[in-house]
Motif scaffolding. Structure first.
Motif, mmCIF file in Angstrom:
data_model
loop_
_atom_site.group_PDB
_atom_site.id
_atom_site.type_symbol
_atom_site.label_atom_id
_atom_site.label_comp_id
_atom_site.label_asym_id
_atom_site.label_seq_id
_atom_site.Cartn_x
_atom_site.Cartn_y
_atom_site.Cartn_z
ATOM 1 N N UNK A 39 0.942 -1.035 -0.337
ATOM 2 C CA UNK A 39 0.046 0.202 -0.053
ATOM 3 C C UNK A 39 0.985 1.803 -0.306
ATOM 4 N N UNK A 40 1.976 1.356 0.535
ATOM 5 C CA UNK A 40 3.038 2.423 0.819
ATOM 6 C C UNK A 40 3.749 2.383 -0.552
ATOM 7 N N UNK A 41 4.017 1.030 -0.664
ATOM 8 C CA UNK A 41 4.602 1.585 -2.035
ATOM 9 C C UNK A 41 3.606 2.708 -3.381
ATOM 10 N N UNK A 42 2.236 1.458 -3.155
ATOM 11 C CA UNK A 42 1.190 2.114 -4.263
ATOM 12 C C UNK A 42 0.651 3.229 -4.720
ATOM 13 N N UNK A 43 0.954 3.774 -3.365
ATOM 14 C CA UNK A 43 0.571 5.483 -2.724
ATOM 15 C C UNK A 43 1.848 6.595 -3.547
ATOM 16 N N UNK A 44 2.762 5.922 -3.473
ATOM 17 C CA UNK A 44 3.515 6.629 -3.604
ATOM 18 C C UNK A 44 4.080 6.202 -5.433
ATOM 19 N N UNK A 45 4.167 5.520 -5.803
ATOM 20 C CA UNK A 45 3.857 5.787 -7.492
ATOM 21 C C UNK A 45 2.575 6.269 -7.932
ATOM 22 N N UNK A 46 2.103 5.697 -7.087
ATOM 23 C CA UNK A 46 0.554 6.275 -7.569
ATOM 24 C C UNK A 46 0.412 8.182 -7.827
ATOM 25 N N UNK A 47 1.130 8.496 -5.819
ATOM 26 C CA UNK A 47 1.039 9.654 -6.250
ATOM 27 C C UNK A 47 1.835 10.561 -7.646
ATOM 28 N N UNK A 48 3.209 9.796 -7.991
ATOM 29 C CA UNK A 48 4.205 10.249 -8.615
ATOM 30 C C UNK A 48 3.279 10.396 -10.136
ATOM 31 N N UNK A 49 2.622 8.525 -10.523
ATOM 32 C CA UNK A 49 1.611 9.281 -11.623
ATOM 33 C C UNK A 49 0.480 10.034 -12.010
ATOM 34 N N UNK A 50 0.445 10.631 -10.772
ATOM 35 C CA UNK A 50 -1.069 11.580 -10.866
ATOM 36 C C UNK A 50 -0.347 12.371 -10.722
ATOM 37 N N UNK A 53 0.459 13.544 -14.912
ATOM 38 C CA UNK A 53 -0.523 13.567 -16.340
ATOM 39 C C UNK A 53 -1.842 14.856 -15.648
ATOM 40 N N UNK A 54 -1.244 15.189 -14.510
ATOM 41 C CA UNK A 54 -2.041 16.863 -13.591
ATOM 42 C C UNK A 54 -2.983 16.708 -12.572
ATOM 43 N N UNK A 55 -3.387 15.407 -12.238
ATOM 44 C CA UNK A 55 -4.379 14.838 -11.177
ATOM 45 C C UNK A 55 -4.464 15.022 -10.183
ATOM 46 N N UNK A 56 -3.012 15.763 -9.565
ATOM 47 C CA UNK A 56 -2.652 15.258 -7.899
ATOM 48 C C UNK A 56 -3.844 16.323 -7.567
#
Length: 88
Positions: A39-50, A53-56
């Protein structure tokens, strides 16, 4: 990183990991610690991806960022579960 940042990363990782685990059908053979790590890794990578792409940074809840993070957590949990059951 301050202690509050570490604690919030663990809490967010737990939430993302549990939500990702709920998305994966069937029983997973991984423990809560692995769920938190994924979950921590997914949260960090997902935040980077978001962010890329400009949706963060939107007004209110960043639903698209959450969906990206949960999807990544589900993929990570499914992959880890598959690796653990294949190793048995």
């Amino acid at each position: 990183m301050e202690i509050s940042g570490i604690i919030s990363a663990i809490v967010i990782g737990l939430i993302i990991g549990v939500l990702g685990r709920l998305v994966v059908p069937g029983r997973q053979h991984i423990g809560i610690l692995w769920t938190i790590v994924v979950g921590i890794v997914a949260a960090l990578i997902g935040a980077g991806i978001a962010s890329a792409v400009g949706v963060a940074d939107t007004k209110g809840v960043d639903w698209i960022e959450w969906l990206i993070q949960i999807a990544l957590a589900a993929l990570g949990i499914a992959a880890l579960d598959r690796a653990k059951t294949a190793h048995r």
